[in-house]
Design a protein around this motif. Structure first.
Motif, mmCIF file in Angstrom:
data_model
loop_
_atom_site.group_PDB
_atom_site.id
_atom_site.type_symbol
_atom_site.label_atom_id
_atom_site.label_comp_id
_atom_site.label_asym_id
_atom_site.label_seq_id
_atom_site.Cartn_x
_atom_site.Cartn_y
_atom_site.Cartn_z
ATOM 1 N N MET A 1 5.384 54.745 14.192
ATOM 2 C CA MET A 1 6.522 54.749 15.110
ATOM 3 C C MET A 1 7.822 54.812 14.310
ATOM 4 N N ASN A 2 8.665 55.752 14.639
ATOM 5 C CA ASN A 2 9.954 55.890 13.966
ATOM 6 C C ASN A 2 10.972 54.929 14.560
ATOM 7 N N THR A 3 11.757 54.328 13.689
ATOM 8 C CA THR A 3 12.831 53.453 14.128
ATOM 9 C C THR A 3 14.020 54.315 14.516
ATOM 10 N N ILE A 4 14.569 54.063 15.684
ATOM 11 C CA ILE A 4 15.702 54.832 16.173
ATOM 12 C C ILE A 4 16.968 53.994 16.010
ATOM 13 N N TYR A 5 17.843 54.465 15.141
ATOM 14 C CA TYR A 5 19.120 53.801 14.889
ATOM 15 C C TYR A 5 20.202 54.434 15.752
ATOM 16 N N GLN A 6 21.162 53.603 16.160
ATOM 17 C CA GLN A 6 22.314 54.066 16.913
ATOM 18 C C GLN A 6 23.576 53.638 16.180
ATOM 19 N N GLY B 1 30.993 57.531 8.457
ATOM 20 C CA GLY B 1 30.658 56.429 7.562
ATOM 21 C C GLY B 1 30.639 55.120 8.320
ATOM 22 N N CYS B 2 29.651 54.935 9.132
ATOM 23 C CA CYS B 2 29.589 53.744 9.985
ATOM 24 C C CYS B 2 28.247 53.037 9.814
ATOM 25 N N VAL B 3 28.171 51.847 10.339
ATOM 26 C CA VAL B 3 26.895 51.159 10.339
ATOM 27 C C VAL B 3 26.060 51.661 11.513
ATOM 28 N N GLN B 4 24.761 51.560 11.360
ATOM 29 C CA GLN B 4 23.820 51.947 12.397
ATOM 30 C C GLN B 4 22.929 50.755 12.701
ATOM 31 N N VAL B 5 22.544 50.603 13.966
ATOM 32 C CA VAL B 5 21.800 49.442 14.425
ATOM 33 C C VAL B 5 20.535 49.894 15.146
ATOM 34 N N ALA B 6 19.444 49.143 14.930
ATOM 35 C CA ALA B 6 18.203 49.394 15.659
ATOM 36 C C ALA B 6 17.551 48.058 15.997
ATOM 37 N N VAL B 7 16.920 48.006 17.152
ATOM 38 C CA VAL B 7 16.108 46.841 17.510
ATOM 39 C C VAL B 7 14.674 47.187 17.132
ATOM 40 N N LEU B 8 14.063 46.351 16.298
ATOM 41 C CA LEU B 8 12.710 46.604 15.812
ATOM 42 C C LEU B 8 11.671 46.063 16.784
ATOM 43 N N ALA B 9 10.423 46.458 16.591
ATOM 44 C CA ALA B 9 9.341 46.086 17.499
ATOM 45 C C ALA B 9 9.179 44.576 17.642
ATOM 46 N N ASP B 10 9.497 43.821 16.590
ATOM 47 C CA ASP B 10 9.342 42.361 16.656
ATOM 48 C C ASP B 10 10.562 41.657 17.235
ATOM 49 N N VAL C 1 16.875 42.665 14.607
ATOM 50 C CA VAL C 1 17.874 43.736 14.618
ATOM 51 C C VAL C 1 18.070 44.204 13.183
ATOM 52 N N SER C 2 18.023 45.504 12.988
ATOM 53 C CA SER C 2 18.181 46.117 11.677
ATOM 54 C C SER C 2 19.538 46.806 11.634
ATOM 55 N N LEU C 3 20.266 46.582 10.532
ATOM 56 C CA LEU C 3 21.610 47.131 10.359
ATOM 57 C C LEU C 3 21.638 47.873 9.030
ATOM 58 N N ARG C 4 22.040 49.152 9.059
ATOM 59 C CA ARG C 4 22.079 49.929 7.819
ATOM 60 C C ARG C 4 23.387 50.705 7.703
ATOM 61 N N ASP C 5 23.665 51.165 6.492
ATOM 62 C CA ASP C 5 24.869 51.932 6.179
ATOM 63 C C ASP C 5 24.546 53.417 6.316
ATOM 64 N N SER C 6 25.230 54.101 7.209
ATOM 65 C CA SER C 6 24.931 55.516 7.445
ATOM 66 C C SER C 6 25.278 56.413 6.255
ATOM 67 N N LYS C 7 26.131 55.932 5.348
ATOM 68 C CA LYS C 7 26.525 56.734 4.185
ATOM 69 C C LYS C 7 25.469 56.741 3.089
ATOM 70 N N ASN C 8 24.632 55.710 3.055
ATOM 71 C CA ASN C 8 23.632 55.609 1.988
ATOM 72 C C ASN C 8 22.354 54.994 2.554
#
Length: 69
Positions: A1-6, A15-24, A27-34
């Protein structure tokens, strides 16, 4: 299953942060630039507390906000 970030619709630079709610429910937060940097993860309770603070203006860059000089 692919994680869908918004990312925020207010992000205009790409250059913004992206957020996804994981199956468990975390909340996952990542840097869209890297995308090679591992994402930060937070419990649902931590995320709710953070977003409530944002909505309350606690992190605003104006006088009275936490990050104000």
């Amino acid at each position: 299953m692919n994680t869908i970030y918004q990312q925020s619709s207010f992000c205009s630079t790409g250059g913004c942060v992206q957020v996804a709610v994981l199956a468990d429910g975390t909340v996952s937060l990542r840097d869209s630039k890297n995308l090679t940097i591992p994402a930060h993860t937070y419990t649902a309770e931590e995320w709710v507390a953070f977003t409530a603070g944002v909505k309350n203006g606690e992190f605003d860059l104006v006088p009275g906000g936490l990050l104000a000089g």
